[in-house]
Design a protein around this motif. Structure first.
Motif, PDB file in Angstrom:
ATOM      1  N   VAL A   1      -1.069   7.732 -10.181  1.00 14.08           N
ATOM      2  CA  VAL A   1      -2.090   6.722 -10.491  1.00 14.08           C
ATOM      3  C   VAL A   1      -1.601   5.334 -10.037  1.00 14.08           C
ATOM      4  O   VAL A   1      -2.359   4.583  -9.410  1.00 14.08           O
ATOM      5  CB  VAL A   1      -2.426   6.716 -12.009  1.00 14.08           C
ATOM      6  CG1 VAL A   1      -3.264   5.510 -12.381  1.00 14.08           C
ATOM      7  CG2 VAL A   1      -3.148   8.012 -12.389  1.00 14.08           C
ATOM      8  N   ARG A   2      -0.328   5.010 -10.298  1.00 12.97           N
ATOM      9  CA  ARG A   2       0.200   3.714  -9.836  1.00 12.97           C
ATOM     10  C   ARG A   2       0.215   3.647  -8.312  1.00 12.97           C
ATOM     11  O   ARG A   2      -0.121   2.621  -7.722  1.00 12.97           O
ATOM     12  CB  ARG A   2       1.632   3.511 -10.362  1.00 12.97           C
ATOM     13  CG  ARG A   2       1.684   3.086 -11.823  1.00 12.97           C
ATOM     14  CD  ARG A   2       3.076   2.556 -12.202  1.00 12.97           C
ATOM     15  NE  ARG A   2       4.111   3.546 -11.962  1.00 12.97           N
ATOM     16  CZ  ARG A   2       4.475   4.488 -12.855  1.00 12.97           C
ATOM     17  NH1 ARG A   2       3.894   4.563 -14.036  1.00 12.97           N
ATOM     18  NH2 ARG A   2       5.423   5.338 -12.563  1.00 12.97           N
ATOM     19  N   MET A   3       0.604   4.758  -7.688  1.00 14.36           N
ATOM     20  CA  MET A   3       0.639   4.854  -6.222  1.00 14.36           C
ATOM     21  C   MET A   3      -0.744   4.546  -5.641  1.00 14.36           C
ATOM     22  O   MET A   3      -0.865   3.922  -4.581  1.00 14.36           O
ATOM     23  CB  MET A   3       1.037   6.306  -5.912  1.00 14.36           C
ATOM     24  CG  MET A   3       1.381   6.665  -4.519  1.00 14.36           C
ATOM     25  SD  MET A   3       1.821   8.472  -4.580  1.00 14.36           S
ATOM     26  CE  MET A   3       1.761   8.835  -2.823  1.00 14.36           C
ATOM     27  N   LEU A   4      -1.776   4.974  -6.360  1.00 15.26           N
ATOM     28  CA  LEU A   4      -3.142   4.790  -5.871  1.00 15.26           C
ATOM     29  C   LEU A   4      -3.641   3.353  -6.053  1.00 15.26           C
ATOM     30  O   LEU A   4      -4.730   3.010  -5.590  1.00 15.26           O
ATOM     31  CB  LEU A   4      -4.091   5.769  -6.573  1.00 15.26           C
ATOM     32  CG  LEU A   4      -3.992   7.230  -6.105  1.00 15.26           C
ATOM     33  CD1 LEU A   4      -4.673   8.159  -7.088  1.00 15.26           C
ATOM     34  CD2 LEU A   4      -4.598   7.398  -4.715  1.00 15.26           C
ATOM     35  N   GLU A   5      -2.861   2.521  -6.756  1.00 20.66           N
ATOM     36  CA  GLU A   5      -3.245   1.109  -6.865  1.00 20.66           C
ATOM     37  C   GLU A   5      -2.948   0.359  -5.572  1.00 20.66           C
ATOM     38  O   GLU A   5      -3.480  -0.727  -5.345  1.00 20.66           O
ATOM     39  CB  GLU A   5      -2.487   0.459  -8.036  1.00 20.66           C
ATOM     40  CG  GLU A   5      -3.047   0.900  -9.382  1.00 20.66           C
ATOM     41  CD  GLU A   5      -2.097   0.601 -10.527  1.00 20.66           C
ATOM     42  OE1 GLU A   5      -1.092  -0.102 -10.311  1.00 20.66           O
ATOM     43  OE2 GLU A   5      -2.359   1.110 -11.645  1.00 20.66           O
ATOM     44  N   ASP A   6      -2.103   0.916  -4.737  1.00 14.53           N
ATOM     45  CA  ASP A   6      -1.749   0.312  -3.447  1.00 14.53           C
ATOM     46  C   ASP A   6      -2.837   0.634  -2.414  1.00 14.53           C
ATOM     47  O   ASP A   6      -3.014   1.804  -2.064  1.00 14.53           O
ATOM     48  CB  ASP A   6      -0.391   0.900  -2.997  1.00 14.53           C
ATOM     49  CG  ASP A   6       0.024   0.400  -1.623  1.00 14.53           C
ATOM     50  OD1 ASP A   6      -0.713  -0.399  -1.012  1.00 14.53           O
ATOM     51  OD2 ASP A   6       1.095   0.827  -1.158  1.00 14.53           O
ATOM     52  N   PRO A   7      -3.564  -0.377  -1.928  1.00 13.30           N
ATOM     53  CA  PRO A   7      -4.646  -0.120  -0.965  1.00 13.30           C
ATOM     54  C   PRO A   7      -4.131   0.491   0.339  1.00 13.30           C
ATOM     55  O   PRO A   7      -4.909   1.026   1.113  1.00 13.30           O
ATOM     56  CB  PRO A   7      -5.228  -1.510  -0.688  1.00 13.30           C
ATOM     57  CG  PRO A   7      -4.670  -2.410  -1.723  1.00 13.30           C
ATOM     58  CD  PRO A   7      -3.385  -1.821  -2.197  1.00 13.30           C
ATOM     59  N   GLY A   8      -2.806   0.413   0.567  1.00 11.88           N
ATOM     60  CA  GLY A   8      -2.258   0.949   1.804  1.00 11.88           C
ATOM     61  C   GLY A   8      -1.700   2.357   1.661  1.00 11.88           C
ATOM     62  O   GLY A   8      -1.063   2.862   2.576  1.00 11.88           O
ATOM     63  N   VAL A   9      -1.959   2.986   0.504  1.00  9.30           N
ATOM     64  CA  VAL A   9      -1.409   4.325   0.285  1.00  9.30           C
ATOM     65  C   VAL A   9      -1.964   5.300   1.330  1.00  9.30           C
ATOM     66  O   VAL A   9      -3.140   5.214   1.713  1.00  9.30           O
ATOM     67  CB  VAL A   9      -1.713   4.806  -1.157  1.00  9.30           C
ATOM     68  CG1 VAL A   9      -3.191   5.086  -1.364  1.00  9.30           C
ATOM     69  CG2 VAL A   9      -0.891   6.040  -1.493  1.00  9.30           C
ATOM     70  N   TYR A  10      -1.099   6.227   1.775  1.00  8.72           N
ATOM     71  CA  TYR A  10      -1.492   7.166   2.828  1.00  8.72           C
ATOM     72  C   TYR A  10      -1.926   8.498   2.201  1.00  8.72           C
ATOM     73  O   TYR A  10      -1.253   9.052   1.325  1.00  8.72           O
ATOM     74  CB  TYR A  10      -0.311   7.377   3.778  1.00  8.72           C
ATOM     75  CG  TYR A  10      -0.606   8.307   4.925  1.00  8.72           C
ATOM     76  CD1 TYR A  10      -1.737   8.132   5.712  1.00  8.72           C
ATOM     77  CD2 TYR A  10       0.254   9.356   5.227  1.00  8.72           C
ATOM     78  CE1 TYR A  10      -2.004   8.983   6.772  1.00  8.72           C
ATOM     79  CE2 TYR A  10       0.002  10.208   6.289  1.00  8.72           C
ATOM     80  CZ  TYR A  10      -1.146  10.023   7.050  1.00  8.72           C
ATOM     81  OH  TYR A  10      -1.407  10.867   8.104  1.00  8.72           O
ATOM     82  N   CYS A  11      -3.050   9.015   2.662  1.00  7.73           N
ATOM     83  CA  CYS A  11      -3.676  10.227   2.112  1.00  7.73           C
ATOM     84  C   CYS A  11      -2.681  11.377   1.924  1.00  7.73           C
ATOM     85  O   CYS A  11      -2.665  12.036   0.880  1.00  7.73           O
ATOM     86  CB  CYS A  11      -4.768  10.740   3.036  1.00  7.73           C
ATOM     87  SG  CYS A  11      -5.768   9.476   3.809  1.00  7.73           S
ATOM     88  N   VAL A  12      -1.895  11.630   2.965  1.00  4.97           N
ATOM     89  CA  VAL A  12      -1.016  12.789   2.937  1.00  4.97           C
ATOM     90  C   VAL A  12       0.061  12.631   1.862  1.00  4.97           C
ATOM     91  O   VAL A  12       0.477  13.615   1.240  1.00  4.97           O
ATOM     92  CB  VAL A  12      -0.408  13.062   4.325  1.00  4.97           C
ATOM     93  CG1 VAL A  12       0.639  14.159   4.281  1.00  4.97           C
ATOM     94  CG2 VAL A  12      -1.506  13.427   5.324  1.00  4.97           C
TER      95      VAL A  12
ATOM     96  N   GLU B   1       1.312  17.490   9.810  1.00  7.62           N
ATOM     97  CA  GLU B   1       1.089  16.973   8.453  1.00  7.62           C
ATOM     98  C   GLU B   1      -0.034  17.721   7.750  1.00  7.62           C
ATOM     99  O   GLU B   1       0.068  18.069   6.570  1.00  7.62           O
ATOM    100  CB  GLU B   1       0.680  15.499   8.521  1.00  7.62           C
ATOM    101  CG  GLU B   1       1.801  14.527   8.439  1.00  7.62           C
ATOM    102  CD  GLU B   1       1.261  13.108   8.393  1.00  7.62           C
ATOM    103  OE1 GLU B   1       2.085  12.186   8.365  1.00  7.62           O
ATOM    104  OE2 GLU B   1       0.021  12.907   8.388  1.00  7.62           O
ATOM    105  N   LEU B   2      -1.110  17.965   8.493  1.00  7.01           N
ATOM    106  CA  LEU B   2      -2.269  18.623   7.891  1.00  7.01           C
ATOM    107  C   LEU B   2      -1.935  20.077   7.536  1.00  7.01           C
ATOM    108  O   LEU B   2      -2.237  20.543   6.429  1.00  7.01           O
ATOM    109  CB  LEU B   2      -3.458  18.559   8.859  1.00  7.01           C
ATOM    110  CG  LEU B   2      -4.789  19.119   8.342  1.00  7.01           C
ATOM    111  CD1 LEU B   2      -5.191  18.485   7.021  1.00  7.01           C
ATOM    112  CD2 LEU B   2      -5.891  18.898   9.381  1.00  7.01           C
TER     113      LEU B   2
END
Lengths: 118, 118, 118, 118
Positions: free
Chosen positions: A51-62, B106-107
């Motif tokens: 959840v904290r990781m998702l606060e970063d707008p630059g988080v990468y999907c993978v 990655e995928l």
């Protein structure tokens, strides 16, 4: 989500596990239960981290996918332990206890939802 | 678990997505990210409930298994949403961006951990 | 079960993969296709063996389960190879070709049925 | 792949299922066994169809993936039936028969390979 203690009335002719008319209490083994609680608390902490990781707008999907999978793996290990204990303590003794149909259907239902291989 | 922003340097000859020498930032779509955070907070609350459930010495194994499966289902839905967004935003454009090998591996790696059908 | 060749009409403004008005043929890479056929023939032979095994009235359930799992593992490897080829050849180029929505939905649908971890 | 009939020697103090010193034969229920053979023959025919499908150089990846998944679903249903029969006939009676550890480990091992949800 909190469930009440599960009580089953034994079949009249079973004896080893429950005397005639005695209620049989099927409950999760104490050690397994405490270990499951510890592991789930750890999984909860891991979820907090995502959840904290998702606060970063630059988080990468993978990176999110990997972390969610790690939690799913942890939950799968909890399930595996609970399932093993259930089989050992309750399923193997069903014939003596007399609740054969319930045990088969419950087990098949529990396995249905089970993710594979993790 | 917190990851730093992921940055990729575009191949010199790609143009539509990133100009030569420009850094390409691949990050999770904002709406999907916020929705994932909400769902994970809800899953965390569900885990709290299972931890409390496990404080009851009379808790029944199959009830624990069912609740853990419910959380796993919720996590699978988060993964599905993040994966769909990743495919749409980053995988479909890999050829233009030039990071084809990375995206494929990655995928495939992310899919490997994926529990089935949930 | 036999499907006809799949043809897609390219969007007018794509160019690298298909000229305006040209039909795009998305088909499975030749090497991957031949390898998949070989592996499926082998899986068919394995199934033959399980059918013969089932002619023995004394066959043990768990031995059948193990053999069926082995075939499922072989099929999962075929799927993995086909999927990897599909992603590399068709999904990564979808933005240029212009069939983005179809590719996303098809891929998510294909992954949905995918058993985990095998 | 063909396995020999599985024989287990009963523990001396079990009685309901096997008398002292009597061999216990655990084998797959006849009806389930015949039904499994029929379903596997059908899956084999389905695999034949996919092999023919793969002879077409224009075959589309996603159509192959769908067909392979259909076969995997058919195999999963065979496994489910065999597993249910195994649980009912052999697992529920393990405590009386005395081969508790073997039955738990075998079952957990069989479930480990199990793909989810199909």
């Amino acid at each position: 989500m909190r469930r009440k203690r599960r009580e089953r009335v034994a079949e009249p002719d079973t004896s080893a596990v429950a005397g005639p008319g005695r209620e049989v209490h099927l409950h999760l083994d104490g050690e397994v239960r405490k270990n499951a609680a510890l592991r789930l608390k750890s999984a909860r902490g891991h979820l907090d981290g995502i959840v904290r990781m998702l606060e970063d707008p630059g988080v990468y999907c993978v990176d999110v996918l990997k972390q969610v999978k790690a939690v799913q793996g942890a939950l799968a290990r909890v399930s595996e332990n609970v399932l093993r204990s259930h089989i050992r303590e309750h399923v193997l003794t069903a014939n003596e206890r007399g609740d054969v149909d319930t045990m088969v259907e419950e087990l098949m239902e529990a396995l249905k939802y089970r993710p594979g291989g993790s």
